[in-house]
Write an enzyme that holds these catalytic residues in place. Sequence first.
Site, PDB file in Angstrom:
ATOM      1  CG  ASP A 293      -2.141   0.915   0.991  1.00  0.00           C
ATOM      2  OD1 ASP A 293      -2.110   1.719   0.031  1.00  0.00           O
ATOM      3  OD2 ASP A 293      -3.095   0.880   1.801  1.00  0.00           O
TER       4      ASP A 293
HETATM    5  C1  BGC Z   1      -4.975   3.360   0.406  1.00  0.00           C
HETATM    6  C2  BGC Z   1      -5.176   2.374  -0.714  1.00  0.00           C
HETATM    7  C3  BGC Z   1      -5.088   3.074  -2.029  1.00  0.00           C
HETATM    8  C4  BGC Z   1      -3.765   3.796  -2.115  1.00  0.00           C
HETATM    9  C5  BGC Z   1      -3.582   4.520  -3.432  1.00  0.00           C
HETATM   10  C6  BGC Z   1      -3.733   4.191   0.230  1.00  0.00           C
HETATM   11  O1  BGC Z   1      -3.649   5.199   1.170  1.00  0.00           O
HETATM   12  O2  BGC Z   1      -4.928   2.674   1.640  1.00  0.00           O
HETATM   13  O3  BGC Z   1      -6.410   1.740  -0.584  1.00  0.00           O
HETATM   14  O4  BGC Z   1      -5.241   2.164  -3.083  1.00  0.00           O
HETATM   15  O5  BGC Z   1      -3.688   4.738  -1.068  1.00  0.00           O
HETATM   16  O6  BGC Z   1      -4.449   5.580  -3.562  1.00  0.00           O
END
Ligand code: BGC
Length: 765
Positions: A293
């Site tokens: 993530d």
């Molecule tokens: C989130 C993810 C997301 C990623 C990209 C993160 O902060 O937890 O779910 O896909 O950002 O936007």
Amino acid sequence: MIGVDKDGPGETGMRGMMARWAGRAAAAWLCLGAAQAQTQAQTTSIEAPSVEARVEALLARMTLEEKAGQLNLISNEPLNDPGAIRRGEVGAVINFSNAWLAAEADGLARASRLGIPLLVGLDVVHGYRTVFPLPLALAASFDPGLVRRAAAAMARESASVGLNWTFAPMADVARDLRWGRVVEGLGEDPWLTGRLTAAQVEGFRDGGLASTLKHCAGYGAVLGGRDYDATFVAPTELHDLHLPPFRAGIRAGADAVMTALTALNGVPTTADGGLMTGILRRQMGFSGLVVADWQAVASLVKHGVARDGAEATRKAFAAGVDMDMTSGLYLRHLPDEVRAGRITEAAVDAAVRRVLRLKFGLGLFDRPLVEASNAEGRLLLPETRRIAREAARASLVLLQNREDVLPIDPSRVRRIALVGPFADAAWDQVGPHEGNGQPHDTVTILSGLRERAAASGVEVVFAEGCPRVCTDRTGFAAAVEAARGADLVVAVMGEPRDRSGEGSSTAYLDWPGLQHDLLAAVADAGKPVALVVFGGRPTELGRAPERAHAMLMAWIPGTEGGPAIADVLFGDVGPSGKLPVSWPRTVGQMPLTYDTLPGGRPHIPNSRWTMGYADASPLPLFPFGHGLSYTSFAYGEPEVLTPKVGVGDRYEAVLEVRTPVTNIGPRPGRAVAQLYLGQPVAARSRPKRLLKGAVLLDLASGETAYANFRIPARDLGYHEPDGTLVVEPGEYRVTVGGDSAATQTARFTVETGWRGPPGGDQAQR
Ligand code: BGC
């Protein structure tokens, strides 16, 4: 020396990967015009072995730095070095979220030494430019077919601007409504979440986007509902509750899995080899791409499990994380770590192969850049909007309907007073994960209702009452005046978009501002009130159920929300949505879910020494699965067609149940027959009921049909701490009805039990 066998699942995993390829290269690029159609014809003939051969040939030409580049995902930031993509230092991007940006980035990659195209990703959570209802709202349809079509439509629109990867679906079950991200998921139940996660994976693939199951695992269990806080999940609960939706998504062919930003039982998931390799790859057989993530690799330092970026890189990579999202640490450290002998090049190759297979599988090498100059014309197509409207209708949940105030009868209702801060709230309708959604595309509830009302000669008088923060009573008088002069008040109240979503957990679940006072003021005008509840998730309704005759949960309904809500208010389409989460009375009940254990002192109202609260009921205001129609349904006794299920060595054993359902009301309608399983006596205390099936029946007035359920034997079991799935012999119970409080019950027996791998994976083969 880290020499993890990152190919994990071996043969089986490879077969899964091959299956995903089949037909993949032919994904729906039709909307891209003739040039792409020709490419499609070329790419459909790619056989899996030739993909492998192309991967190996490319890998053999790559420098270590280029390999690290393929494992590096960057975001669109002003300070980016524009040369990085051109130098082959980037394998994937996020937030290059329009056709021009996507084409520019991908063009740079194609001009790099090896010309490897980019994975162009975005959080397409509930739409790109055409915004669909939030995932939680879509879940209320209980309809995998619709969810799949909606995902396919979102994907087609996204692919038409050059995106090829979405960071969705969110497979986390949400057990606490304070957690803002409850809106991104499919509710509190693992079975429903799994079914609809699989449907989204399939739909994204149909429309040409690679999918990502996120966030592995346990993110939905954040303490206190606080985003990013720790999670502590017992191993049995991990296997019974949190992992099944991921397994369902993997079985449906998900391309990628994302780690969670959180630590599970003290170990950040991004450094958890037991989870990301042991469980995900080895137990669940996932052979696709594992992506960290957002900055989750770098955050290993903040979590306190790595001293610096190099150690974070080693730990994440050893755990099984193939791609680093936006930390830049893999790019910076992997080559040196390999040269120093702390990570093997074979392990790096295995990760790069997974990236390249995905790119070949998507057909990226075989088609030209998406033409940006005419991209606008591929957005908001009538067909996409039509599906968005259908999805929004199907998501609406009729919570109550006293005196049959709904549907609106134009022979009695000649003037409607429309009040409330969310009646004309284009930006709020777009929601907290808007993709590239624009408020000016949105048809608000005001516009939709006005147009539909006009068609029946009904007047709509709009008096907002207060703006969205609702801290001022200046507009109350005009709203009351409008209510007095109307035959029906439609009040649209609830939560704005920014009270849910990532980083928007809340300590309260009530409506902001003075909205309840506004509702009280308009209700005092003495006219019937239909309340349209707006917002990402269930909220505390206070005295609203007394003040409003009817209550319709509208969620955050997206671009076509206005017409969809008007369709249902006027009865052109009946409401059929069901709650995918239990609706609480108060925030103090959190977490509140229907699948409770019986406990040694089950709740008895007003009985002090039983489970509950001294100051409130422990029961929900509306149970999981609840949702009324404009007609009503009678459920007959469930009939178990397989009263003795011999699971034993027959992995394919299936429980078959059928229940007659009759539409006993005056109108046609859709029943959502739900089957709940119970095992009254087992080696461990089990939830009193667990959803294991749902059947949608469209019935004319007076019509009867059977809801037929087929439940695979593996769904009867539970997991032991080591992940062993156990289906015990003995007595079980099924309850069938219109919500989780259903009462029609039948029994059956499992004659010979079964013990096997987690999720009954072996039962698949
Ligand atoms: C989130 C993810 C997301 C990623 C990209 C993160 O902060 O937890 O779910 O896909 O950002 O936007």
